[in-house]
Design a protein around this motif. Structure first.
Motif, PDB file in Angstrom:
ATOM      1  N   ALA A  34     -96.434 -26.969  -7.601  1.00  0.00           N
ATOM      2  CA  ALA A  34     -96.370 -28.081  -8.445  1.00  0.00           C
ATOM      3  C   ALA A  34     -97.915 -27.961  -9.245  1.00  0.00           C
ATOM      4  O   ALA A  34     -97.742 -27.974 -10.469  1.00  0.00           O
ATOM      5  N   ILE A  35     -98.878 -27.652  -8.400  1.00  0.00           N
ATOM      6  CA  ILE A  35    -100.339 -27.649  -8.918  1.00  0.00           C
ATOM      7  C   ILE A  35    -100.301 -26.252  -9.914  1.00  0.00           C
ATOM      8  O   ILE A  35    -100.762 -26.254 -10.911  1.00  0.00           O
ATOM      9  N   SER A  36     -99.698 -25.431  -9.357  1.00  0.00           N
ATOM     10  CA  SER A  36     -99.710 -23.944 -10.035  1.00  0.00           C
ATOM     11  C   SER A  36     -98.918 -23.996 -11.329  1.00  0.00           C
ATOM     12  O   SER A  36     -99.462 -23.592 -12.184  1.00  0.00           O
ATOM     13  N   LYS A  37     -97.778 -24.454 -11.137  1.00  0.00           N
ATOM     14  CA  LYS A  37     -96.896 -24.767 -12.413  1.00  0.00           C
ATOM     15  C   LYS A  37     -97.736 -25.644 -13.557  1.00  0.00           C
ATOM     16  O   LYS A  37     -97.433 -25.319 -14.800  1.00  0.00           O
ATOM     17  N   ALA A  38     -98.170 -26.659 -13.144  1.00  0.00           N
ATOM     18  CA  ALA A  38     -98.673 -27.693 -14.051  1.00  0.00           C
ATOM     19  C   ALA A  38     -99.859 -26.929 -14.636  1.00  0.00           C
ATOM     20  O   ALA A  38    -100.328 -26.973 -15.838  1.00  0.00           O
ATOM     21  N   ALA A  39    -100.698 -26.196 -13.826  1.00  0.00           N
ATOM     22  CA  ALA A  39    -101.899 -25.444 -14.383  1.00  0.00           C
ATOM     23  C   ALA A  39    -101.572 -24.367 -15.473  1.00  0.00           C
ATOM     24  O   ALA A  39    -102.122 -24.386 -16.704  1.00  0.00           O
ATOM     25  N   GLU A  40    -100.586 -23.693 -15.221  1.00  0.00           N
ATOM     26  CA  GLU A  40    -100.005 -22.593 -15.866  1.00  0.00           C
ATOM     27  C   GLU A  40     -99.419 -23.281 -17.334  1.00  0.00           C
ATOM     28  O   GLU A  40     -99.906 -22.801 -18.471  1.00  0.00           O
ATOM     29  N   GLU A  41     -98.769 -24.547 -17.294  1.00  0.00           N
ATOM     30  CA  GLU A  41     -98.208 -25.029 -18.458  1.00  0.00           C
ATOM     31  C   GLU A  41     -99.388 -25.754 -19.135  1.00  0.00           C
ATOM     32  O   GLU A  41     -99.368 -25.727 -20.740  1.00  0.00           O
ATOM     33  N   GLN A  82     -92.075 -33.542  -8.913  1.00  0.00           N
ATOM     34  CA  GLN A  82     -91.160 -32.576  -8.308  1.00  0.00           C
ATOM     35  C   GLN A  82     -91.931 -32.441  -6.658  1.00  0.00           C
ATOM     36  O   GLN A  82     -90.907 -32.138  -5.767  1.00  0.00           O
ATOM     37  N   ALA A  83     -93.419 -32.758  -6.717  1.00  0.00           N
ATOM     38  CA  ALA A  83     -93.961 -32.585  -5.445  1.00  0.00           C
ATOM     39  C   ALA A  83     -93.426 -33.638  -4.509  1.00  0.00           C
ATOM     40  O   ALA A  83     -93.374 -33.644  -3.392  1.00  0.00           O
ATOM     41  N   ILE A  84     -93.470 -34.784  -5.052  1.00  0.00           N
ATOM     42  CA  ILE A  84     -93.241 -35.970  -4.053  1.00  0.00           C
ATOM     43  C   ILE A  84     -91.638 -36.179  -3.745  1.00  0.00           C
ATOM     44  O   ILE A  84     -91.310 -36.631  -2.716  1.00  0.00           O
ATOM     45  N   THR A  85     -91.096 -35.417  -4.242  1.00  0.00           N
ATOM     46  CA  THR A  85     -89.339 -35.478  -4.244  1.00  0.00           C
ATOM     47  C   THR A  85     -89.167 -33.964  -3.339  1.00  0.00           C
ATOM     48  O   THR A  85     -87.891 -33.869  -3.168  1.00  0.00           O
ATOM     49  N   HIS A  86     -90.221 -33.304  -3.339  1.00  0.00           N
ATOM     50  CA  HIS A  86     -90.010 -32.047  -2.450  1.00  0.00           C
ATOM     51  C   HIS A  86     -89.178 -30.903  -2.991  1.00  0.00           C
ATOM     52  O   HIS A  86     -88.378 -29.975  -2.440  1.00  0.00           O
ATOM     53  N   GLU A  87     -88.996 -31.123  -4.441  1.00  0.00           N
ATOM     54  CA  GLU A  87     -88.328 -30.018  -5.197  1.00  0.00           C
ATOM     55  C   GLU A  87     -89.094 -29.031  -5.369  1.00  0.00           C
ATOM     56  O   GLU A  87     -88.823 -27.897  -5.470  1.00  0.00           O
ATOM     57  N   LEU A  88     -90.538 -29.249  -5.417  1.00  0.00           N
ATOM     58  CA  LEU A  88     -91.732 -27.955  -5.250  1.00  0.00           C
ATOM     59  C   LEU A  88     -92.476 -28.513  -4.213  1.00  0.00           C
ATOM     60  O   LEU A  88     -92.785 -29.627  -3.912  1.00  0.00           O
ATOM     61  N   SER A  89     -93.263 -27.547  -3.581  1.00  0.00           N
ATOM     62  CA  SER A  89     -94.238 -27.738  -2.820  1.00  0.00           C
ATOM     63  C   SER A  89     -95.629 -28.193  -3.417  1.00  0.00           C
ATOM     64  O   SER A  89     -95.616 -27.859  -4.578  1.00  0.00           O
ATOM     65  N   ALA A  90     -96.547 -28.667  -2.951  1.00  0.00           N
ATOM     66  CA  ALA A  90     -97.650 -29.404  -3.869  1.00  0.00           C
ATOM     67  C   ALA A  90     -98.270 -27.902  -4.323  1.00  0.00           C
ATOM     68  O   ALA A  90     -99.042 -28.069  -5.532  1.00  0.00           O
ATOM     69  N   GLU A  91     -98.188 -26.928  -3.619  1.00  0.00           N
ATOM     70  CA  GLU A  91     -99.037 -25.563  -4.274  1.00  0.00           C
ATOM     71  C   GLU A  91     -98.289 -25.406  -5.528  1.00  0.00           C
ATOM     72  O   GLU A  91     -98.872 -25.039  -6.513  1.00  0.00           O
TER      73      GLU A  91
END
Lengths: 451, 292
Positions: A439-446, A428-437
Motif C-alpha cells: 500500500a505504501i509503495s503504491k501510494a508513493a508511486e502514485e 486496501q491495507a486495512i482490508t488486507h487487499e494489499l499488505s502495508a508495504e
C-alpha cells in the motif's frame, strides 16, 4: 392561427434555451453608495442577500443563528447552506471553475489552501488583513491558525474554526482502581492516558473486551477522506511525512510504514467490527455510545460528549495531547476551517463578505461560537476564565495550538488527489487487499506521478 | 384549422429537436471532444490526441472496475429475472388480494436509489444495524459486517439492487403474461401437455420478447449503477464495489481530471450501446423466435 402556432413554438424554444443558460446566479447588486450613506446610521447592508456554503460540522447549525444576528446588526441577509465534506468540495470547485457565483462565501478546509490559492478561486485576503490588522488584532490569533488558508504569500481564507487533534479517552475507566491494578499486574506500569504509541498499543489491547462489546481504540476505516485523514494523524505521531520541507515525496519511509502497520492493527485487534467502514460520525457514535475507550479525534467533538441527548459517556471523558512515538519530537495536529470569499463576485460584495468574516471571528462572537459547538482561533477565547470554567479541556487545546502543526496533511495544490490515493491505498491495507508495504509503495508511486 | 404540410410537421418537431441537440447531442459531442484533451477543472486544456484512451489500458483500477461492473450486472440482472419470473407467475391470478399484492410489491421501486441506499446502509450497519443484529443472532458468520467485508460487500449491493428492481421485472413480465393468447394453451391441453410443458413450450417462448425488453432495460440500468454504492460503500472496502461509474466519478469529480474521465465515460457508453444493439438484434431475430 398558423402565426399563433409559430409564436407558441418559438416561445417554447426560447423557454428551453433560457433553461439551459439558467445555471448561473444573477449577482445581486450591492446597495448603491447614496442609499448606503442614507441608511448608514441604521443598517449599512440592508437588502443585500448572500449565500454561504458551510461544512456540515458541529458548528454549522449555529452559523445560521449567527448570520441571523449579523442580519439584525447590519441588514445583510446571509443564507447558510450546509453541505457534507465531499459535496462541499465538489460544489465549490464547480462553482469557482465555472464562474457561476453560486456562493459568495464558503468554509475552506485547511488542506484546500494550496489548490484554492494556485487556481485563484478565493480572494487573497492579505491586503485586507494588513489594512484592518488593528481591528482584527492579529496578535490575538494563534500563529498556527493562519495555516487555514495560507499558501506561499497568499491568505485565501481567514481562520475561522481551529481544531486541535487530541486523544479522547474514557477517564472513568482509566481512573478505576480495579482497572489500574489489573493493568499494573499485566504490564508493569501505571495506567494513565498514553503518551507514547507503545503505551497506546498496550492500553488498546488491555481495554479490548469483545465479549463485553468494549473496544480499546477506534479510527475511521471507510474508503476516501475518512480513512486517509485518520491515518495521517497516526503517521504524524510516528514522525512520518507525505512530503518533506522541500516538497519531495517521502511517504515510502520507515515511519510511514510503521504507522500504517499500527493503523492496520487498530482494525484487526482493537476497534469495533464495523470500524472498517466508519466515517467521522460513525467513529464518534462508537465513542459516545460507550463502545470505544480511546480515539484520536478533533476538539470540535469534545463538547458533544457532555450532551446527554447524544452521549452515553457524559462526565466520563478525558482529553489529552495525542501520544507520540518514543524518541521522536513531533508536533500536534491542527486542522479546521477557514472562510473564503469567492473571487468572482464584485468588489462591493467582497467588502461586505469581508465585514462578515471580521465580525464572525471577532473576540465577542468567537466566545459565543465556542459555547455553541464552534472552535476558537483566538488566544483570548481559549484563555477566557468563564469559558475555562465551562470547558475544562481548553488548556489541552491551548497546548496543542501552541505546538501545533497545520501541515502534516500537506496543504499543497495536489492535496485532494493525494488524499484520494491514500483513501484507497490505506483502505486496501486495512482490508488486507494489499499488505502495508504494498500500500505504501503504491501510494508513493502514485503521489510521485503527480509531480 | 388544418394541420398539414411538411413545414408544419417540422415546426412541431423543432422544440424537441432543439431540446435533444442541447441536452443530448451537445454533451455527448463535447464529452467526445474533451476526451482528447488533458483537461483538469481550473486549468487550461491541452490537446493530447488519444493518450487518454491509451492511458486507460494501463489503468489498473478502471480495468478492475469493469470486471466488478460485469459481475454486478450479470448477477443482479440474473437474480431479478429469475425472481421476477417466479413472482409474476405466482401473481398471475385474478383476485382482490392479488391486486393488493401487485400494488404493494411496487413499493421498493418507488424509492429513489440514493434513499434506498441510505436506508439499507442503516439496516446493514456493521455494529448497529438491525439486519446485522438478527443475522448474528441466527449464528450466521458475516465477519465484520456485510457491507464492510471484501467478500460480501458486492453481494450486499447486488441484494439491495435485486430488492429494489425485481418488482419492475415482475410488472413487465406480468404485463407480458396477461397479453398471451389463450388458444395455444387450449391446444396444448387438448394434446395432453402438463403444466410444466405448457410453461416450457408455450409461456416461455411467447414471453421471450417481453423478457428481452425487460432484460435490456435492467441491464443498461445496472450498468449505470452508482447511487446505491455511493450511499453505502463509496466503492470500498478496497476496490470491492468500485464499479466503472465510481471510478469515473473519482477521476472526474475527485481528481477533477475531466478529460480522462470523459474518455472512461465514452468507453462505458460504447459498452452500453453494444449491449443495446445485441439485445435489439435478439429481439428482432427470427432465429431466436424474435418478433420479426
Amino acid at each position: 392561427m398558423k402565426k399563433r402556432k409559430i409564436l407558441l413554438i418559438l416561445a417554447l424554444m426560447v423557454l428551453s434555451v433560457s433553461l439551459v443558460f439558467a445555471g448561473g446566479k444573477k449577482e445581486e447588486p450591492a446597495p448603491a453608495p447614496e442609499k448606503k450613506v442614507e441608511e448608514a446610521a441604521k443598517k449599512p447592508y440592508e437588502g443585500v442577500k448572500m449565500r454561504l456554503a458551510a461544512m456540515a460540522d458541529q458548528f454549522a447549525e449555529y452559523m445560521k443563528v449567527l448570520t441571523e444576528r449579523y442580519k439584525a446588526e447590519t441588514g445583510a441577509d446571509i443564507q447558510v447552506d450546509i453541505l457534507g465534506y465531499v459535496e462541499l468540495y465538489q460544489k465549490m470547485t464547480q462553482d469557482y471553475s465555472t464562474d457561476t457565483k453560486q456562493y459568495d462565501l464558503a468554509t475552506v478546509d485547511i488542506v484546500w489552501s494550496g489548490e484554492f490559492a494556485v487556481k485563484g478561486w478565493t480572494v487573497d485576503l492579505t491586503p485586507l488583513i494588513e489594512r484592518d490588522k488593528a481591528e482584527i488584532n492579529t496578535n490575538d490569533i494563534y500563529p498556527v491558525m493562519w495555516a487555514m488558508g495560507s499558501w506561499e504569500d497568499k491568505q485565501v481564507a481567514f481562520p475561522m474554526s481551529g481544531y486541535a487533534n487530541s486523544l479522547i479517552y474514557r477517564k472513568d475507566l482509566f481512573n478505576d482502581p480495579a482497572e489500574k491494578k489489573a493493568f499494573m499486574d499485566e504490564y508493569g506500569y501505571e495506567l494513565a492516558p498514553p503518551e507514547t504509541m507503545s503505551q497506546m498499543r498496550d492500553m488498546a489491547t488491555f481495554f479490548t473486551r469483545k465479549d463485553k462489546n468494549l473496544y480499546g481504540l477506534v479510527a475511521n476505516g471507510a474508503r476516501g477522506p475518512a480513512v486517509a485523514q485518520d491515518w495521517m494523524e497516526y503517521m504524524r505521531s510516528f514522525g512520518g511525512q507525505i512530503l518533506d520541507e522541500n516538497g519531495n515525496v517521502v511517504i515510502d519511509s520507515k515511519e510511514c510504514l510503521e504507522s500504517l502497520k499500527f493503523f492496520v492493527d487498530i482494525f484487526d485487534k482493537w476497534a469495533p467490527p464495523g470500524a472498517i467502514g466508519y466515517w467521522w460520525d460513525d467513529r464518534e457514535t462508537a465513542y459516545r455510545t460507550g463502545q470505544a475507550v480511546m480515539q484520536s479525534s478533533w476538539s470540535i467533538a469534545r463538547a458533544g460528549y457532555e450532551d446527554p441527548s447524544i452521549s452515553k459517556v457524559v462526565g466520563k471523558t478525558g482529553m489529552a495531547a495525542p501520544p507520540k512515538v518514543e524518541g521522536k519530537e513531533t508536533f500536534y495536529g491542527v486542522g479546521g476551517w477557514g472562510i473564503g470569499i469567492n473571487a468572482d463576485i464584485s468588489k462591493e460584495r467582497q467588502e461586505i463578505a469581508w465585514d462578515f468574516i471580521k465580525w464572525l471571528t471577532s473576540p465577542e462572537v468567537q466566545k459565543d461560537w465556542l459555547l455553541h459547538d464552534g472552535q476558537p482561533i483566538r488566544i483570548s477565547t481559549v484563555k477566557d476564565p468563564e469559558l475555562n470554567q465551562k470547558m475544562p479541556w481548553l488548556p489541552v487545546m491551548h497546548k496543542v495550538y501552541q505546538n501545533g502543526d497545520g501541515d502534516y496533511r500537506p496543504r499543497v495544490p495536489e492535496y485532494n488527489e493525494i488524499q484520494s490515493i491514500l483513501g484507497l491505498r490505506v483502505n486496501q491495507a486495512i482490508t488486507h487487499e494489499l499488505s502495508a508495504e504494498e500500500a505504501i509503495s503504491k501510494a508513493a508511486e502514485e503521489i510521485k506521478a503527480l509531480y | 384549422m388544418q394541420i398539414s404540410g411538411r413545414r408544419t410537421i417540422h415546426l412541431f418537431l423543432l422544440p424537441i429537436t432543439v431540446y435533444l441537440i442541447i441536452f443530448f447531442l451537445y454533451p455527448v459531442l463535447f464529452e467526445l471532444y474533451i476526451s482528447f484533451f488533458d483537461y483538469s477543472l481550473g486549468s487550461p486544456k491541452k490537446f493530447i490526441g488519444i493518450k487518454n484512451y491509451l492511458a486507460m489500458l494501463k489503468d489498473e483500477e478502471f480495468i478492475i472496475s469493469l470486471r466488478i461492473t460485469s459481475v454486478f450486472v450479470v448477477s443482479a440482472v440474473f437474480c431479478q429475472l429469475t425472481f421476477g419470473l417466479l413472482i409474476a407467475i405466482l401473481l398471475n391470478h385474478e383476485s382482490r388480494i392479488m391486486n393488493i399484492i401487485r400494488t404493494l410489491i411496487l413499493i421498493p421501486t418507488v424509492f429513489t436509489p440514493l434513499v434506498a441506499g441510505l436506508v439499507w446502509k442503516a439496516l446493514l450497519h456493521p455494529d448497529l444495524g438491525p439486519v446485522t443484529y438478527y443475522l448474528r443472532q441466527l449464528g450466521i458468520n458475516i465477519g465484520r459486517g456485510l457491507t464492510v467485508e471484501r467478500s460480501t460487500a458486492l453481494f450486499s449491493i447486488v441484494m439491495i439492487d435485486v430488492w429494489e428492481w425485481t418488482p419492475l421485472m415482475v410488472i413487465i413480465i406480468l404485463a407480458g403474461l396477461k397479453s398471451l393468447p389463450e388458444e395455444p394453451y387450449e391446444a396444448g391441453r387438448i394434446d395432453g401437455a402438463s403444466a410444466w410443458h405448457l410453461f416450457r413450450y408455450i409461456t416461455l417462448p411467447l414471453l421471450r420478447p417481453t423478457v428481452v425488453v425487460a432484460l435490456l432495460i435492467r441491464t443498461l440500468d445496472a450498468l449505470k449503477i452508482f447511487d446505491i454504492i455511493w450511499a453505502i460503500t463509496r466503492g470500498g472496502p478496497g476496490t470491492a464495489t468500485t464499479v466503472a461509474n465510481i471510478r469515473i466519478y473519482d477521476v472526474g469529480l475527485q481528481h477533477l481530471r475531466i478529460g480522462y474521465a470523459s474518455s472512461l465515460s465514452n468507453v462505458l457508453l460504447v459498452i452500453g450501446i453494444l449491449i443495446g444493439v445485441l439485445f435489439v438484434n435478439v429481439l428482432y431475430s427470427r432465429k431466436y423466435g424474435g418478433i420479426r
